[in-house]
Write an enzyme that holds these catalytic residues in place. Structure first.
Site, PDB file in Angstrom:
ATOM      1  N   HIS A   9       0.827  -1.205   0.000  1.00 55.48           N
ATOM      2  CA  HIS A   9       0.000   0.000   0.000  1.00 55.48           C
ATOM      3  C   HIS A   9       0.870   1.267   0.000  1.00 55.48           C
ATOM      4  O   HIS A   9       1.654   1.476   0.911  1.00 55.48           O
ATOM      5  CB  HIS A   9      -0.885  -0.037   1.263  1.00 55.48           C
ATOM      6  CG  HIS A   9      -1.899   1.050   1.333  1.00 55.48           C
ATOM      7  ND1 HIS A   9      -1.915   1.979   2.344  1.00 55.48           N
ATOM      8  CD2 HIS A   9      -2.942   1.349   0.522  1.00 55.48           C
ATOM      9  CE1 HIS A   9      -2.934   2.787   2.166  1.00 55.48           C
ATOM     10  NE2 HIS A   9      -3.570   2.438   1.071  1.00 55.48           N
ATOM     11  N   GLU A  37       0.158  -0.565  -4.694  1.00 52.39           N
ATOM     12  CA  GLU A  37      -0.934   0.402  -4.778  1.00 52.39           C
ATOM     13  C   GLU A  37      -0.335   1.796  -4.701  1.00 52.39           C
ATOM     14  O   GLU A  37       0.532   2.055  -3.861  1.00 52.39           O
ATOM     15  CB  GLU A  37      -1.913   0.172  -3.613  1.00 52.39           C
ATOM     16  CG  GLU A  37      -3.196   0.964  -3.691  1.00 52.39           C
ATOM     17  CD  GLU A  37      -3.187   2.303  -2.966  1.00 52.39           C
ATOM     18  OE1 GLU A  37      -4.176   3.043  -3.098  1.00 52.39           O
ATOM     19  OE2 GLU A  37      -2.195   2.633  -2.278  1.00 52.39           O
ATOM     20  N   ASP A  39      -1.383   6.258  -5.348  1.00 54.93           N
ATOM     21  CA  ASP A  39      -2.465   7.242  -5.475  1.00 54.93           C
ATOM     22  C   ASP A  39      -2.059   8.283  -6.502  1.00 54.93           C
ATOM     23  O   ASP A  39      -0.951   8.830  -6.428  1.00 54.93           O
ATOM     24  CB  ASP A  39      -2.702   7.940  -4.130  1.00 54.93           C
ATOM     25  CG  ASP A  39      -3.024   6.939  -3.039  1.00 54.93           C
ATOM     26  OD1 ASP A  39      -4.133   6.399  -3.056  1.00 54.93           O
ATOM     27  OD2 ASP A  39      -2.139   6.682  -2.189  1.00 54.93           O
ATOM     28  N   HIS A  52      -0.851  10.904  -2.012  1.00 58.65           N
ATOM     29  CA  HIS A  52      -2.139  10.492  -1.440  1.00 58.65           C
ATOM     30  C   HIS A  52      -3.064  11.649  -1.078  1.00 58.65           C
ATOM     31  O   HIS A  52      -4.214  11.708  -1.521  1.00 58.65           O
ATOM     32  CB  HIS A  52      -1.911   9.622  -0.198  1.00 58.65           C
ATOM     33  CG  HIS A  52      -3.198   9.225   0.456  1.00 58.65           C
ATOM     34  ND1 HIS A  52      -3.811   9.982   1.436  1.00 58.65           N
ATOM     35  CD2 HIS A  52      -4.024   8.160   0.253  1.00 58.65           C
ATOM     36  CE1 HIS A  52      -4.932   9.402   1.808  1.00 58.65           C
ATOM     37  NE2 HIS A  52      -5.086   8.290   1.104  1.00 58.65           N
ATOM     38  N   GLU A 111      -4.744   4.062  -7.970  1.00 66.95           N
ATOM     39  CA  GLU A 111      -5.967   4.697  -7.466  1.00 66.95           C
ATOM     40  C   GLU A 111      -6.025   6.138  -7.940  1.00 66.95           C
ATOM     41  O   GLU A 111      -5.135   6.933  -7.639  1.00 66.95           O
ATOM     42  CB  GLU A 111      -6.029   4.663  -5.930  1.00 66.95           C
ATOM     43  CG  GLU A 111      -7.350   5.296  -5.491  1.00 66.95           C
ATOM     44  CD  GLU A 111      -7.496   5.595  -4.010  1.00 66.95           C
ATOM     45  OE1 GLU A 111      -6.774   5.032  -3.180  1.00 66.95           O
ATOM     46  OE2 GLU A 111      -8.374   6.435  -3.707  1.00 66.95           O
TER      47      GLU A 111
HETATM   48  O1  G3P Z   1      -6.374   0.826  -2.048  1.00 67.93           O
HETATM   49  C1  G3P Z   1      -7.335   1.457  -1.335  1.00 67.93           C
HETATM   50  C2  G3P Z   1      -6.872   2.365  -0.282  1.00 67.93           C
HETATM   51  O2  G3P Z   1      -5.625   2.876  -0.605  1.00 67.93           O
HETATM   52  C3  G3P Z   1      -7.884   3.448  -0.134  1.00 67.93           C
HETATM   53  O3  G3P Z   1      -7.633   4.286   0.934  1.00 67.93           O
HETATM   54  O4  G3P Z   1      -7.105   6.525   1.736  1.00 67.93           O
HETATM   55  O5  G3P Z   1      -5.341   4.803   1.675  1.00 67.93           O
HETATM   56  O6  G3P Z   1      -6.170   5.830  -0.416  1.00 67.93           O
HETATM   57  P1  G3P Z   1      -6.511   5.403   0.975  1.00 67.93           P
HETATM   58 CA    CA Z   2      -5.044   4.624  -2.012  1.00 72.57          CA
END
Ligand code: G3P
Ligand code: CA
Length: 242
Positions: A9, A37, A39, A52, A111
């Site tokens: 993440h 993952e 953002d 993020h 994302e």
């Molecule tokens: O992959 C989903 C997760 O990352 C969503 O929450 O706030 O960490 O972007 P956030």
């Molecule tokens: Ca995310």
């Protein structure tokens, strides 16, 4: 041993500053991490960048909204020192830099952060970059903004997409039908066996986030080995799965 795949993440964000090339490279070089993952937002001058929060305040030495800063301004910021002085000088990466770093090595969950009508055209820019780096088969696009996923299905029906959901899921068939997504990426607290099993059996894929406690890693993984475990601490999953 539990067989569920691991997604890192925001990169390997327990060990290096989230969403930086340092965290992404670290995860990309670990063979047991299948997916990273990240953002994505857009700079003032329309470049997809990896960060993020909607402001740069928490993860850089700057202030202000990501979308109010040009790429040149974003690149002047230190995105590493807040985490550890050893990472001073890490920059906010562009999506293109991340694709260059990860192509052929690891899958990406991109994302798209898109509140309201911010970042118009981000979907087409992301799709173009994914094509340019020939990563269509290694990418999934996810978003809490299901309209973005609906748009993606129209402009790039060959790219895998997923709906992000945090909360008890309702009208799931309608949402999947509207967005044409094949993945549900959900807050792990809301996953139950009764909910996931029929969907998995219909071919819907699941990502569960953000699971940092080994107890819950095991609990979710035991539900079904097809659920991807998304964590800030891949090292905990490597122990927990045994
Ligand atoms: O992959 C989903 C997760 O990352 C969503 O929450 O706030 O960490 O972007 P956030
Ligand atoms: Ca995310």
């Amino acid at each position: 041993m539990l067989k569920n795949l691991c997604a890192a993440h925001r990169g390997w964000s327990s060990r290096a500053p989230e969403n930086t090339l340092a965290a992404i490279k670290m995860a990309a070089n670990e063979p047991d991490i299948s997916m990273i993952e990240i953002d994505v937002q857009m700079s003032k001058d329309g470049i997809p960048v990896v960060i993020h929060d909607y402001t740069v305040d928490r993860t850089t030495n700057g202030t202000g909204r990501v979308g109010a800063l040009t790429l040149e301004e974003l690149k002047k910021l230190d995105a590493g020192s807040w985490f550890n002085s050893a990472y001073a000088g890490e920059m906010v990466p562009t999506l293109e830099e991340v694709l260059r770093e990860t192509m052929g090595k690891v899958k990406l969950d991109i994302e798209i952060k898109r509140a309201g009508d911010w970042y118009p055209g981000i979907e087409i820019k992301v799709a173009e970059l994914v094509r340019r780096y020939e990563m269509v088969s290694d990418i999934m696009i996810t978003s809490f903004n299901h309209e973005t996923i609906h748009t993606f299905a129209k402009i790039a029906p060959d790219i895998k997409t997923g709906n992000l959901i945090y909360g008890f899921p309702v009208l799931v068939d309608e949402v999947l039908d509207y967005t044409k997504a094949s993945v549900l990426s959900m807050g792990y607290e809301y996953l139950t066996e009764e909910f996931v099993r029929p969907l998995l059996n219909r071919g819907v894929e699941f990502v569960a986030w953000t699971i940092d406690d080994p107890k819950y890693m095991r609990e979710i993984a035991s539900m079904d080995e097809r659920i991807v475990i998304c964590t800030n601490y891949p090292e905990r999953w490597f122990s927990a799965r045994r």
